[in-house]
Design a protein around this motif. Structure first.
Motif, PDB file in Angstrom:
ATOM      1  N   ARG A 285     -49.588  -3.118  62.176  1.00 40.44           N
ATOM      2  CA  ARG A 285     -48.240  -2.577  62.158  1.00 40.44           C
ATOM      3  C   ARG A 285     -47.364  -3.314  63.160  1.00 40.44           C
ATOM      4  O   ARG A 285     -47.815  -3.709  64.229  1.00 40.44           O
ATOM      5  N   ILE A 286     -46.108  -3.494  62.779  1.00 39.65           N
ATOM      6  CA  ILE A 286     -45.183  -4.220  63.637  1.00 39.65           C
ATOM      7  C   ILE A 286     -44.349  -3.250  64.467  1.00 39.65           C
ATOM      8  O   ILE A 286     -44.219  -2.068  64.127  1.00 39.65           O
ATOM      9  N   SER A 287     -43.850  -3.742  65.581  1.00 44.68           N
ATOM     10  CA  SER A 287     -42.944  -2.982  66.464  1.00 44.68           C
ATOM     11  C   SER A 287     -43.588  -1.705  66.979  1.00 44.68           C
ATOM     12  O   SER A 287     -42.930  -0.674  67.125  1.00 44.68           O
ATOM     13  N   THR A 288     -44.867  -1.758  67.222  1.00 43.54           N
ATOM     14  CA  THR A 288     -45.562  -0.605  67.785  1.00 43.54           C
ATOM     15  C   THR A 288     -46.723  -1.092  68.642  1.00 43.54           C
ATOM     16  O   THR A 288     -47.316  -2.135  68.367  1.00 43.54           O
TER      17      THR A 288
ATOM     18  N   ASN B 150     -49.413   0.668  68.984  1.00 45.51           N
ATOM     19  CA  ASN B 150     -50.642   1.198  68.385  1.00 45.51           C
ATOM     20  C   ASN B 150     -51.399   0.100  67.652  1.00 45.51           C
ATOM     21  O   ASN B 150     -50.807  -0.834  67.110  1.00 45.51           O
ATOM     22  N   ASN B 151     -52.704   0.227  67.637  1.00 42.91           N
ATOM     23  CA  ASN B 151     -53.553  -0.775  66.991  1.00 42.91           C
ATOM     24  C   ASN B 151     -53.858  -0.374  65.549  1.00 42.91           C
ATOM     25  O   ASN B 151     -54.981  -0.507  65.078  1.00 42.91           O
ATOM     26  N   ASP B 152     -52.848   0.141  64.834  1.00 44.47           N
ATOM     27  CA  ASP B 152     -53.028   0.573  63.449  1.00 44.47           C
ATOM     28  C   ASP B 152     -52.962  -0.627  62.514  1.00 44.47           C
ATOM     29  O   ASP B 152     -52.257  -1.606  62.775  1.00 44.47           O
ATOM     30  N   ILE B 153     -53.667  -0.536  61.403  1.00 42.69           N
ATOM     31  CA  ILE B 153     -53.560  -1.580  60.392  1.00 42.69           C
ATOM     32  C   ILE B 153     -52.218  -1.446  59.671  1.00 42.69           C
ATOM     33  O   ILE B 153     -51.591  -0.386  59.665  1.00 42.69           O
ATOM     34  N   ASN B 154     -51.779  -2.533  59.071  1.00 43.40           N
ATOM     35  CA  ASN B 154     -50.597  -2.516  58.212  1.00 43.40           C
ATOM     36  C   ASN B 154     -51.065  -2.143  56.810  1.00 43.40           C
ATOM     37  O   ASN B 154     -51.656  -2.957  56.099  1.00 43.40           O
ATOM     38  N   ALA B 155     -50.844  -0.886  56.421  1.00 44.76           N
ATOM     39  CA  ALA B 155     -51.357  -0.383  55.143  1.00 44.76           C
ATOM     40  C   ALA B 155     -50.801  -1.168  53.963  1.00 44.76           C
ATOM     41  O   ALA B 155     -51.518  -1.412  52.980  1.00 44.76           O
ATOM     42  N   MET B 156     -49.541  -1.591  54.037  1.00 46.27           N
ATOM     43  CA  MET B 156     -48.948  -2.335  52.927  1.00 46.27           C
ATOM     44  C   MET B 156     -49.653  -3.672  52.740  1.00 46.27           C
ATOM     45  O   MET B 156     -49.846  -4.143  51.616  1.00 46.27           O
ATOM     46  N   TYR B 157     -50.049  -4.286  53.851  1.00 44.47           N
ATOM     47  CA  TYR B 157     -50.752  -5.569  53.786  1.00 44.47           C
ATOM     48  C   TYR B 157     -52.175  -5.384  53.258  1.00 44.47           C
ATOM     49  O   TYR B 157     -52.611  -6.106  52.355  1.00 44.47           O
ATOM     50  N   HIS B 158     -52.913  -4.439  53.803  1.00 45.45           N
ATOM     51  CA  HIS B 158     -54.329  -4.280  53.472  1.00 45.45           C
ATOM     52  C   HIS B 158     -54.535  -3.688  52.072  1.00 45.45           C
ATOM     53  O   HIS B 158     -55.520  -4.024  51.405  1.00 45.45           O
ATOM     54  N   ASN B 159     -53.643  -2.828  51.629  1.00 44.05           N
ATOM     55  CA  ASN B 159     -53.807  -2.189  50.320  1.00 44.05           C
ATOM     56  C   ASN B 159     -52.972  -2.856  49.227  1.00 44.05           C
ATOM     57  O   ASN B 159     -52.967  -2.391  48.083  1.00 44.05           O
TER      58      ASN B 159
END
Length: 301
Positions: free
Chosen positions: A213-216, A218-227
C-alpha cells in the motif's frame, strides 16, 4: 490558400532546415472503444429487459409471472470529418525544397487522427454533463440510470471520497460489481482498465504497480496489485480535459462503441481555371455508449 507569399523562404536557395511537423500521439481512442463496421446512415441498438428473479410460490397460489421487452434505444449517427487545403501552381513550381514541403498526405492524416482522438475523448469529457445524454436520457456517468423499478449508479459523484486514490478506486470496483440488469438481477460485471488524464499518470502507476500500500506506514499488501482487480492496468489519455476526472472501464458487453462508416479517403485534383492544386481527406464514423455498465467514472475531488 497556400501561395508564394506564405512560403517565401522556400523560394530562396541556402535554407538550412524546414520543420514544423512533429510526432503526434498515436491512436488513444482505441483503448476506450470497441470498433464495429457500419454500412448504414445510422446504427440502432436496443437494450432488452428480460425476466427477473423467480419468486417463492405460496402453497395453493399461482406461480408469479413476469414480462420481457425493449427498454433503452441508442442511436449512432455517423458524422463526416474532413479537412482540405489549396496551393497555387506558382508555389509548387517555385518551391526549391519540394522534397520537404508540403507533406500534404502526412499533415492531412495527422489532422484527421487528432480529431478522432478528440471526439473519442469527448465522450468521457462530457460524461458527467446532462446536456450530453445517452439512450436512457442520462449522462454517461450518472447516479440515476433507469431500470425497471429503480435506478443504478455508475459514478462516485456526490461521494466525499471521489479523488483518485486507493479508497476511491476500491469504491469504484465494489460499485461495478453491484451493477444490475434491467430486470434487477445482479450482473456479473468486473473492472478491467483505468483511464486517467496526464495529471494522474504518476498516481496511477504507484497505485497499480506497487506491491504494498502506498502513502502509509503499515506493511499491508496492495490488494489491487496482488488480486489483479484491474487486469489491464491504466492508460493515459492526453485528450482528457479535466485534470481530476478518472474512469474505470468494465467487461460489460455493448458498452463504449465506435462505428466506422467509411475509412480515411484522400483526393487531390487541379482546378482547371486557376491551376491551383486542391487536396482533401475525409472520414466518417460515430462514437457512443450503449450500455453505461461499461464504464464507471468520478469527476474528481
Amino acid at each position: 490558400m497556400i501561395n508564394t507569399g506564405q512560403i517565401a523562404e522556400l523560394l530562396r536557395p541556402g535554407l538550412k532546415a524546414v520543420f514544423g511537423q512533429y510526432p503526434t500521439y498515436p491512436e488513444q481512442w482505441t483503448e476506450i472503444f470497441k470498433t464495429y463496421k457500419s454500412d448504414k446512415y445510422q446504427e440502432i441498438e436496443v437494450e432488452m429487459k428480460y425476466l427477473g428473479a423467480a419468486d417463492i410460490k405460496p402453497e395453493g397460489q399461482p406461480i408469479a409471472t413476469d414480462s420481457m421487452g425493449q427498454r433503452i434505444i441508442t442511436n449512432y449517427v455517423h458524422k463526416r470529418v474532413g479537412l482540405s487545403f489549396t496551393i497555387t501552381k506558382e508555389a509548387i513550381e517555385d518551391n526549391l525544397y519540394q522534397n520537404q514541403f508540403p507533406q500534404q498526405a502526412v499533415s492531412l492524416r495527422n489532422s484527421l487522427r487528432v480529431t478522432k482522438n478528440i471526439l473519442g475523448a469527448n465522450v468521457l469529457n462530457n460524461a458527467f454533463n446532462a446536456a450530453y445524454p445517452i439512450g436512457d436520457g442520462q449522462a454517461v456517468c450518472s447516479a440515476n440510470h433507469p431500470i425497471d423499478g429503480g435506478t443504478f449508479s455508475n459514478t462516485l459523484a456526490g461521494n466525499a471520497s471521489v479523488d483518485f486514490s486507493e479508497a476511491g478506486v476500491e469504491q469504484a470496483i465494489i460499485a461495478i460489481q453491484k451493477f444490475p440488469m434491467q430486470s434487477g438481477i445482479l450482473a456479473q460485471t468486473m473492472a478491467k482498465k483505468i483511464i486517467v488524464p496526464r495529471e494522474l499518470q504518476f498516481s496511477a502507476s504507484r497505485l497499480l504497480n506497487s506491491q504494498f500500500r502506498i502513502s502509509t506506514a503499515n506493511n499491508d499488501i496492495n490488494a489491487m496489485y496482488h488480486n489483479d482487480y484491474i487486469p489491464e492496468g491504466y492508460r493515459v489519455n492526453q485528450y482528457l480535459t479535466s485534470a481530476d476526472a478518472w474512469f474505470v472501464l468494465t467487461d460489460a458487453p455493448d458498452g463504449l462503441k465506435h462505428y466506422q462508416r467509411t475509412g480515411v479517403e484522400t483526393d487531390t485534383y487541379v482546378d482547371y481555371q486557376t491551376d491551383n492544386v486542391m487536396a482533401k481527406a475525409t472520414e466518417r464514423y460515430s462514437f457512443g455508449v450503449s450500455n453505461p455498465r461499461g464504464i464507471f467514472g468520478s469527476p474528481g475531488a
